[in-house]
Design a protein around this motif. Structure first.
Motif, PDB file in Angstrom:
ATOM      1  N   SER A  93      11.911  12.262  11.225  1.00 30.80           N
ATOM      2  CA  SER A  93      11.855  13.184  10.086  1.00 30.80           C
ATOM      3  C   SER A  93      10.644  12.897   9.213  1.00 30.80           C
ATOM      4  N   PHE A  94       9.990  13.967   8.782  1.00 34.32           N
ATOM      5  CA  PHE A  94       8.813  13.856   7.929  1.00 34.32           C
ATOM      6  C   PHE A  94       9.007  14.678   6.653  1.00 34.32           C
ATOM      7  N   THR A  95       8.208  14.361   5.655  1.00 34.61           N
ATOM      8  CA  THR A  95       8.211  15.146   4.428  1.00 34.61           C
ATOM      9  C   THR A  95       7.467  16.459   4.668  1.00 34.61           C
ATOM     10  N   ASN A  96       7.612  17.382   3.740  1.00 32.46           N
ATOM     11  CA  ASN A  96       6.877  18.645   3.843  1.00 32.46           C
ATOM     12  C   ASN A  96       5.371  18.419   3.809  1.00 32.46           C
ATOM     13  N   GLU A  97       4.922  17.350   3.158  1.00 27.69           N
ATOM     14  CA  GLU A  97       3.488  17.041   3.113  1.00 27.69           C
ATOM     15  C   GLU A  97       2.917  16.861   4.525  1.00 27.69           C
ATOM     16  N   TYR A  98       3.674  16.273   5.416  1.00 30.93           N
ATOM     17  CA  TYR A  98       3.243  16.075   6.798  1.00 30.93           C
ATOM     18  C   TYR A  98       2.936  17.421   7.456  1.00 30.93           C
ATOM     19  N   TYR A  99       3.882  18.330   7.380  1.00 28.88           N
ATOM     20  CA  TYR A  99       3.708  19.637   8.009  1.00 28.88           C
ATOM     21  C   TYR A  99       2.579  20.430   7.350  1.00 28.88           C
ATOM     22  N   ASP A 100       2.482  20.336   6.012  1.00 30.67           N
ATOM     23  CA  ASP A 100       1.427  21.049   5.290  1.00 30.67           C
ATOM     24  C   ASP A 100       0.054  20.507   5.644  1.00 30.67           C
ATOM     25  N   THR A 101      -0.076  19.178   5.735  1.00 30.92           N
ATOM     26  CA  THR A 101      -1.365  18.553   6.057  1.00 30.92           C
ATOM     27  C   THR A 101      -1.841  18.949   7.449  1.00 30.92           C
ATOM     28  N   LEU A 102      -0.903  19.009   8.389  1.00 31.45           N
ATOM     29  CA  LEU A 102      -1.256  19.345   9.769  1.00 31.45           C
ATOM     30  C   LEU A 102      -1.261  20.852  10.039  1.00 31.45           C
ATOM     31  N   GLY A 103      -0.861  21.634   9.038  1.00 26.55           N
ATOM     32  CA  GLY A 103      -0.830  23.077   9.224  1.00 26.55           C
ATOM     33  C   GLY A 103       0.262  23.535  10.175  1.00 26.55           C
ATOM     34  N   ILE A 104       1.361  22.794  10.176  1.00 28.43           N
ATOM     35  CA  ILE A 104       2.496  23.101  11.052  1.00 28.43           C
ATOM     36  C   ILE A 104       3.591  23.739  10.205  1.00 28.43           C
ATOM     37  N   GLU A 105       4.297  24.687  10.771  1.00 28.73           N
ATOM     38  CA  GLU A 105       5.403  25.305  10.059  1.00 28.73           C
ATOM     39  C   GLU A 105       6.464  24.265   9.749  1.00 28.73           C
ATOM     40  N   ARG A 106       6.962  24.306   8.524  1.00 19.46           N
ATOM     41  CA  ARG A 106       8.012  23.382   8.110  1.00 19.46           C
ATOM     42  C   ARG A 106       9.302  23.708   8.862  1.00 19.46           C
ATOM     43  N   GLU A 125       0.832  -1.193   0.000  1.00 20.64           N
ATOM     44  CA  GLU A 125       0.000   0.000   0.000  1.00 20.64           C
ATOM     45  C   GLU A 125       0.872   1.250   0.000  1.00 20.64           C
ATOM     46  N   THR A 126       0.275   2.335  -0.449  1.00 22.11           N
ATOM     47  CA  THR A 126       0.974   3.603  -0.536  1.00 22.11           C
ATOM     48  C   THR A 126       1.136   4.231   0.846  1.00 22.11           C
ATOM     49  N   PRO A 127       2.330   4.718   1.157  1.00 28.17           N
ATOM     50  CA  PRO A 127       2.523   5.407   2.435  1.00 28.17           C
ATOM     51  C   PRO A 127       1.624   6.639   2.534  1.00 28.17           C
ATOM     52  N   TYR A 128       1.426   7.112   3.752  1.00 28.68           N
ATOM     53  CA  TYR A 128       0.572   8.269   3.999  1.00 28.68           C
ATOM     54  C   TYR A 128       1.390   9.526   4.244  1.00 28.68           C
ATOM     55  N   PHE A 129       0.697  10.651   4.375  1.00 23.79           N
ATOM     56  CA  PHE A 129       1.340  11.930   4.652  1.00 23.79           C
ATOM     57  C   PHE A 129       2.220  11.866   5.894  1.00 23.79           C
ATOM     58  N   CYS A 130       1.858  10.993   6.836  1.00 17.05           N
ATOM     59  CA  CYS A 130       2.586  10.925   8.110  1.00 17.05           C
ATOM     60  C   CYS A 130       3.580   9.777   8.170  1.00 17.05           C
ATOM     61  N   THR A 131       3.773   9.054   7.075  1.00 19.69           N
ATOM     62  CA  THR A 131       4.797   8.013   7.055  1.00 19.69           C
ATOM     63  C   THR A 131       6.155   8.702   7.058  1.00 19.69           C
ATOM     64  N   PRO A 132       6.999   8.412   8.042  1.00 18.57           N
ATOM     65  CA  PRO A 132       8.278   9.135   8.172  1.00 18.57           C
ATOM     66  C   PRO A 132       9.223   8.905   6.999  1.00 18.57           C
ATOM     67  N   ILE A 133      10.121   9.848   6.827  1.00 16.84           N
ATOM     68  CA  ILE A 133      11.210   9.672   5.869  1.00 16.84           C
ATOM     69  C   ILE A 133      12.065   8.511   6.370  1.00 16.84           C
ATOM     70  N   GLY A 134      12.426   7.606   5.470  1.00 16.61           N
ATOM     71  CA  GLY A 134      13.267   6.460   5.833  1.00 16.61           C
ATOM     72  C   GLY A 134      12.506   5.284   6.414  1.00 16.61           C
ATOM     73  N   ALA A 135      11.169   5.289   6.291  1.00 16.80           N
ATOM     74  CA  ALA A 135      10.371   4.193   6.849  1.00 16.80           C
ATOM     75  C   ALA A 135      10.392   2.969   5.931  1.00 16.80           C
ATOM     76  N   GLU A 136      10.554   1.806   6.541  1.00 20.67           N
ATOM     77  CA  GLU A 136      10.382   0.525   5.850  1.00 20.67           C
ATOM     78  C   GLU A 136       9.115  -0.093   6.432  1.00 20.67           C
ATOM     79  N   ILE A 137       8.042  -0.050   5.660  1.00 23.16           N
ATOM     80  CA  ILE A 137       6.753  -0.539   6.139  1.00 23.16           C
ATOM     81  C   ILE A 137       6.791  -2.060   6.223  1.00 23.16           C
ATOM     82  N   ILE A 138       6.363  -2.587   7.393  1.00 28.43           N
ATOM     83  CA  ILE A 138       6.443  -4.034   7.615  1.00 28.43           C
ATOM     84  C   ILE A 138       5.074  -4.691   7.760  1.00 28.43           C
ATOM     85  N   GLY A 139       4.019  -3.900   7.824  1.00 30.90           N
ATOM     86  CA  GLY A 139       2.696  -4.496   7.937  1.00 30.90           C
ATOM     87  C   GLY A 139       1.615  -3.447   8.081  1.00 30.90           C
TER      88      GLY A 139
END
Length: 176
Positions: free
Chosen positions: A157-170, A25-39
């Motif tokens: 660490s998160f992508t800019n999408e994470y901060y933008d989605t949550l309305g948090i300053e990058r 499945e596709t990672p989400y806005f909050c999937t961290p940078i460097g994540a290896e999804i295991i389940g």
């Protein structure tokens, strides 16, 4: 690469019964940078994050706490032991916002007890116990609370999408 996880992937089990379904499945806005999804367990997923060793994290896009990503096991072996203790990942991912009474009420509820008794669930858990030589962790609530209480969440660490989605300053100061 986590060799124990690789061994788990080669088991002939349906991990969806314990909330650890393998998938692409596709990672989400909050999937961290460097994540290896295991389940996966519906929208919630579990991963290793580069820079944090073998620690297992929960990624929850609709979290009930202050974090979308939080640790739930020091390593994959412990993660399996926690699943054996509770019967599934659903219980584990909610501990971050529960107190001990909420945890006990949930794991002892008739619905949870009935679910853990299903032959499909028992089959998966028995295979993990036998094939992975895993042993249940006697105090899953305390184990996870201890791990989470001292964790440096700000180091994820998160992508800019994470901060933008949550309305948090990058953190890098750039604009969306």
């Amino acid at each position: 690469m986590n060799m124990l996880y690789e061994k788990y992937k080669n088991l002939t089990i349906d991990g969806s019964w314990i909330g650890l379904e393998l998938g692409e499945e596709t990672p989400y806005f909050c999937t961290p940078i460097g994540a290896e999804i295991i389940g996966w367990d519906n929208g919630i997923h579990y991963c290793f994050i580069k820079g944090f060793g073998d620690m297992v994290f929960c990624v929850n896009p609709e979290t009930c706490c202050d974090y979308n990503v939080y640790p739930i096991a020091r390593n994959f072996f412990d993660f399996l032991g926690l699943i054996l203790a509770t019967g599934n990942t659903n219980t584990l991912q909610q501990i971050i916002w529960w107190d001990k009474k909420m945890f006990d009420d949930f794991v002892n509820s008739p619905e949870e007890r009935e679910y853990r008794l299903r032959p499909e669930v028992n089959g998966v858990l028995n295979t993990i116990r036998k094939e992975m030589d895993a042993a249940l962790i006697d105090t899953p609530f305390e184990y996870i609370k201890d791990l989470q209480s001292n964790f440096p969440y700000e180091k994820i660490s998160f992508t800019n999408e994470y901060y933008d989605t949550l309305g948090i300053e990058r953190p890098d100061g750039t604009e969306p």
